[in-house]
Write an enzyme that holds these catalytic residues in place. Sequence first.
Site: not given
Length: 460
Positions: A125, A336, A40, A90, A265
Amino acid sequence: MNLYEKIVNREEKISLVGLGYVGMPIAVAFAKKTDVIGFDVNKQKVELYKNGIDPTKEVGNEVIKNTTVNFTSNEISLREAKFHIVAVPTPVREDRTPDLTPVESASRTLGRNLTKGSIVVFESTVYPGVTEEICVPILEKESGLKYGVDFKVGYSPERINPGDKEHRLETITKVVSGMDQETLDVIAKVYELVVEVGVYKAESIKVAEAAKVIENSQRDINIAFMNELSIIFNKMGIDTKAVLEAAGTKWNFLKFSPGLVGGHCIGVDPYYLTYKAEQMGYHSQIILSGRKINDDMGKYVAESTVKKMIKANKQINGSKVAIFGVTFKENCPDVRNTKVIDVIKELEEYGIEVKVVDPAADKEDLWNEYKITLSNAEEIKGIDAVIFAVPHEEFKAIHLEDVQRMFKPEEQSYLEAINEVAATSEFDIEVDRKECVLMDIKGLFDRKEAENAGILYWRF
């Protein structure tokens, strides 16, 4: 001996690029079977892992302490692996278009360290076509290697549900895909090392990409329908939860609930699909309509709160509201794209001072992302309204009496008087209950009990 056999025999390694809520659990799972490099770019996060601390709370500190994953922020270490899994976020931009910066950056980093004979599997995704049309050219350019000859590519969409201890990597069927049959077979076998319920082989990379992006789009649309019903029923003075419980007795009724739809998501993925559709000349109608409803729910909650406060004769400008829960979902530290932020911003537009309580939220991320500091529940005193936005497990121990003590002293006295009269009277008493406002978004409290206690109550 193919790559799968070499991985099993620990002659080759697996790398995870991106150690967040998705990548880290995958790395830990594979480390039980083979050698794993966990990479990371966030050095601070890597140091936490090295010190046995799990900031995501997905697997816990004890598991992190005992895992054999080689956590690193040194990209050169990626050259030691031949099977690479990319699991980076993403997100979308302010204009709701896909932000492929993280996956493009990860592709560049991996490309600089890619060696011949490698397989790269993307889990992020994306809309159909991103893996082959955007990521592969970057890998080729950075590595100087030829796609399909020197390295192969696949796609296996992540299905991990942050904070969910039941539906985990091991217990969710894994969709896998590859650029050719040989690659697909190797990818499938590698994932079968850790996915107990098995894998599903999609016929192409684009099919796998499309399958992932519609999973969350479908859920988003269903929740949008529930949110619209909630708006309608609230105008009618009908309890939405009671309606859904009644309708839910039918065998084929889909059991969704209204709520704030955020996170990385469900609140994001539909925009990837509609973006690609626009490029193909088609303007989405159902998907974008659902997105608009869900995107506006934070404002709707804030406006409903203000209306209740006005009904309770509150002075709006300068009033105080406490919000319990700021993460995008319960029992998860992830903040987030949380839609609770929309509630906070809208309330502040009215001149309301907002206090936020959340024992689960990542304090550092909350400050870096939104410049919000958390308060302790014990500090919440003298407020005008309280909003329970996220049903964390810790909040289930809070009783109505605890909530009442958060309000102003004169309102507490009012409530005590109401309760005393109600307890000693032989008759049903109609009382103008206007003093304390409780916005119970996810229905943590009993509606009738709250109303009988003299609280002005609201929920979806």
